[in-house]
Design a protein around this motif. Structure first.
Motif, PDB file in Angstrom:
ATOM      1  N   TYR A 186     -27.433  66.021  61.638  1.00  6.27           N
ATOM      2  CA  TYR A 186     -28.488  66.318  62.602  1.00  6.27           C
ATOM      3  C   TYR A 186     -29.722  66.867  61.891  1.00  6.27           C
ATOM      4  N   VAL A 187     -29.511  67.734  60.918  1.00  6.90           N
ATOM      5  CA  VAL A 187     -30.622  68.287  60.148  1.00  6.90           C
ATOM      6  C   VAL A 187     -31.376  67.169  59.430  1.00  6.90           C
ATOM      7  N   ASP A 188     -30.639  66.206  58.898  1.00 11.16           N
ATOM      8  CA  ASP A 188     -31.269  65.069  58.216  1.00 11.16           C
ATOM      9  C   ASP A 188     -32.108  64.232  59.189  1.00 11.16           C
ATOM     10  N   VAL A 189     -31.594  64.025  60.394  1.00 13.24           N
ATOM     11  CA  VAL A 189     -32.332  63.258  61.407  1.00 13.24           C
ATOM     12  C   VAL A 189     -33.663  63.944  61.716  1.00 13.24           C
ATOM     13  N   LEU A 190     -33.613  65.251  61.935  1.00 11.94           N
ATOM     14  CA  LEU A 190     -34.833  65.995  62.223  1.00 11.94           C
ATOM     15  C   LEU A 190     -35.786  65.942  61.031  1.00 11.94           C
ATOM     16  N   GLY A 191     -35.220  65.966  59.826  1.00 18.24           N
ATOM     17  CA  GLY A 191     -36.042  65.890  58.622  1.00 18.24           C
ATOM     18  C   GLY A 191     -36.783  64.568  58.511  1.00 18.24           C
ATOM     19  N   GLU A 192     -36.146  63.475  58.894  1.00 19.41           N
ATOM     20  CA  GLU A 192     -36.804  62.172  58.836  1.00 19.41           C
ATOM     21  C   GLU A 192     -37.947  62.090  59.845  1.00 19.41           C
ATOM     22  N   VAL A 193     -37.755  62.684  61.012  1.00 22.64           N
ATOM     23  CA  VAL A 193     -38.836  62.709  62.001  1.00 22.64           C
ATOM     24  C   VAL A 193     -39.999  63.548  61.474  1.00 22.64           C
ATOM     25  N   ILE A 194     -39.684  64.660  60.851  1.00 18.14           N
ATOM     26  CA  ILE A 194     -40.726  65.504  60.273  1.00 18.14           C
ATOM     27  C   ILE A 194     -41.513  64.739  59.220  1.00 18.14           C
ATOM     28  N   ARG A 195     -40.830  63.985  58.384  1.00 14.70           N
ATOM     29  CA  ARG A 195     -41.530  63.197  57.360  1.00 14.70           C
ATOM     30  C   ARG A 195     -42.459  62.160  57.997  1.00 14.70           C
ATOM     31  N   SER A 196     -42.001  61.538  59.065  1.00 16.17           N
ATOM     32  CA  SER A 196     -42.844  60.528  59.727  1.00 16.17           C
ATOM     33  C   SER A 196     -44.090  61.169  60.322  1.00 16.17           C
ATOM     34  N   VAL A 197     -43.960  62.384  60.816  1.00 17.94           N
ATOM     35  CA  VAL A 197     -45.116  63.106  61.348  1.00 17.94           C
ATOM     36  C   VAL A 197     -46.035  63.542  60.218  1.00 17.94           C
ATOM     37  N   ASP A 198     -45.445  64.049  59.147  1.00 17.51           N
ATOM     38  CA  ASP A 198     -46.265  64.639  58.091  1.00 17.51           C
ATOM     39  C   ASP A 198     -47.092  63.600  57.350  1.00 17.51           C
ATOM     40  N   ARG A 199     -46.569  62.387  57.244  1.00 18.84           N
ATOM     41  CA  ARG A 199     -47.343  61.333  56.581  1.00 18.84           C
ATOM     42  C   ARG A 199     -48.700  61.136  57.257  1.00 18.84           C
ATOM     43  N   VAL A 200     -48.703  61.260  58.590  1.00 18.01           N
ATOM     44  CA  VAL A 200     -49.947  61.089  59.342  1.00 18.01           C
ATOM     45  C   VAL A 200     -50.721  62.402  59.407  1.00 18.01           C
ATOM     46  N   ALA A 201     -50.007  63.499  59.637  1.00 18.90           N
ATOM     47  CA  ALA A 201     -50.664  64.802  59.749  1.00 18.90           C
ATOM     48  C   ALA A 201     -51.428  65.156  58.474  1.00 18.90           C
ATOM     49  N   TYR A 202     -50.876  64.764  57.331  1.00 14.54           N
ATOM     50  CA  TYR A 202     -51.551  65.055  56.064  1.00 14.54           C
ATOM     51  C   TYR A 202     -52.894  64.333  55.983  1.00 14.54           C
ATOM     52  N   GLU A 203     -52.931  63.098  56.421  1.00 21.53           N
ATOM     53  CA  GLU A 203     -54.174  62.323  56.364  1.00 21.53           C
ATOM     54  C   GLU A 203     -55.248  62.944  57.250  1.00 21.53           C
ATOM     55  N   PHE A 204     -54.832  63.498  58.412  1.00 14.37           N
ATOM     56  CA  PHE A 204     -55.799  64.079  59.334  1.00 14.37           C
ATOM     57  C   PHE A 204     -56.161  65.525  58.988  1.00 14.37           C
ATOM     58  N   SER A 205     -55.354  66.177  58.149  1.00 14.36           N
ATOM     59  CA  SER A 205     -55.650  67.571  57.809  1.00 14.36           C
ATOM     60  C   SER A 205     -56.230  67.722  56.408  1.00 14.36           C
ATOM     61  N   TRP A 206     -55.765  66.903  55.461  1.00 15.68           N
ATOM     62  CA  TRP A 206     -56.208  67.034  54.070  1.00 15.68           C
ATOM     63  C   TRP A 206     -56.759  65.733  53.479  1.00 15.68           C
ATOM     64  N   GLY A 207     -56.528  64.623  54.162  1.00 14.93           N
ATOM     65  CA  GLY A 207     -56.957  63.337  53.613  1.00 14.93           C
ATOM     66  C   GLY A 207     -58.316  62.865  54.076  1.00 14.93           C
ATOM     67  N   GLY A 208     -58.995  63.676  54.879  1.00 13.11           N
ATOM     68  CA  GLY A 208     -60.339  63.313  55.315  1.00 13.11           C
ATOM     69  C   GLY A 208     -60.404  62.385  56.509  1.00 13.11           C
ATOM     70  N   ARG A 209     -59.272  61.995  57.027  1.00 16.38           N
ATOM     71  CA  ARG A 209     -59.270  61.101  58.178  1.00 16.38           C
ATOM     72  C   ARG A 209     -59.586  61.892  59.447  1.00 16.38           C
ATOM     73  N   ARG A 210     -60.368  61.325  60.357  1.00 14.33           N
ATOM     74  CA  ARG A 210     -60.774  62.024  61.562  1.00 14.33           C
ATOM     75  C   ARG A 210     -60.080  61.442  62.788  1.00 14.33           C
ATOM     76  N   LEU A 211     -59.710  62.320  63.693  1.00 19.74           N
ATOM     77  CA  LEU A 211     -59.161  61.886  64.958  1.00 19.74           C
ATOM     78  C   LEU A 211     -60.273  61.259  65.803  1.00 19.74           C
ATOM     79  N   ASP A 212     -59.932  60.227  66.548  1.00 24.70           N
ATOM     80  CA  ASP A 212     -60.937  59.512  67.343  1.00 24.70           C
ATOM     81  C   ASP A 212     -61.578  60.409  68.412  1.00 24.70           C
ATOM     82  N   CYS A 213     -60.852  61.415  68.874  1.00 25.57           N
ATOM     83  CA  CYS A 213     -61.358  62.224  69.988  1.00 25.57           C
ATOM     84  C   CYS A 213     -62.244  63.376  69.501  1.00 25.57           C
ATOM     85  N   PHE A 214     -62.435  63.502  68.184  1.00 24.43           N
ATOM     86  CA  PHE A 214     -63.253  64.609  67.669  1.00 24.43           C
ATOM     87  C   PHE A 214     -64.455  64.081  66.929  1.00 24.43           C
TER      88      PHE A 214
END
Length: 214
Positions: A186-214
């Motif tokens: 179960y911990v591994d499953v949650l970890g994989e979901v976290i990785r899928s989120v972080d790949r995108v979250a990193y781009e919007f927080s540190w990679g210079g990518r901007r959200l469309d609504c901002f």
């Protein structure tokens, strides 16, 4: 670009990695030390001098451990680890969302700074802004299990939950039976979901990518 091996991840992800290692170490060491302690106690009781009417070792053991036998200890431990793993998962989502919003000069609206966003808010943020569905079937099963363990003492009250969370033959009544392998899975499953989120979250927080609504 997100890269776990080089450390190109969010700060929220870094915190989650540390917490996950500690949680897994806690589970591993607690199980190991408990087995050593229980085995040593049983051995000591079985080698005590006895008179004409020797006491029952099982009764003496029960008194010595205050009625908490190894199986019950393991179930309480696994339940605590599973519940904490889900809390850590949700806390990561909150921190990652805040990291993204902070990069855009925003924050989650809340009346009390001590309040955390609700699950629905985190789910909607990840889906609508990051394009990641965190409410997968597996995550729903794990979160429901956390609810059953937290609010129903592991009691499986419906046929549906009994069909999802199988019972071992030695488990009395309709209750959840946990084992270390499943909890770590179960911990591994949650970890994989976290990785899928972080790949995108990193781009919007540190990679210079901007959200469309901002």
């Amino acid at each position: 670009m997100w890269n776990e091996s080089t450390g190109a991840v969010t700060r929220a992800y870094d915190r989650w990695r540390v917490t996950r290692r500690r949680l897994e170490a806690f589970l591993k060491n607690a199980l190991k030390f408990a087995k050593l302690g229980y085995d040593l106690l049983w051995d000591e009781l079985s080698h005590q001098p006895v008179g004409e009417d020797p006491p029952d070792i099982a009764d003496e053991f029960d008194k010595a451990v205050d009625g908490l036998w190894p199986y019950e200890f393991e179930q309480l431990l696994l339940s605590a680890v599973l519940r904490d793993a889900v809390s850590v998962f949700e806390y990561y989502l909150e921190q990652a969302a805040e990291e993204v919003l902070s990069a855009h000069g925003c924050t989650f609206p809340r009346r009390d700074p001590q309040e955390s966003p609700k699950w629905g808010e985190l789910r909607d943020f990840c889906l609508h802004y990051l394009g990641v569905d965190i409410s997968t079937d597996e995550v729903c099963v794990i979160r429901q299990l956390r609810h059953i363990l937290t609010h129903q003492q592991g009691e499986l009250r419906t046929e549906k939950t009994r069909s999802v969370y199988s019972e071992g033959p030695e488990t009395p009544g309709h209750t959840v039976k946990l084992n270390p392998e499943d909890v770590l899975s179960y911990v591994d499953v949650l970890g994989e979901v976290i990785r899928s989120v972080d790949r995108v979250a990193y781009e919007f927080s540190w990679g210079g990518r901007r959200l469309d609504c901002f």
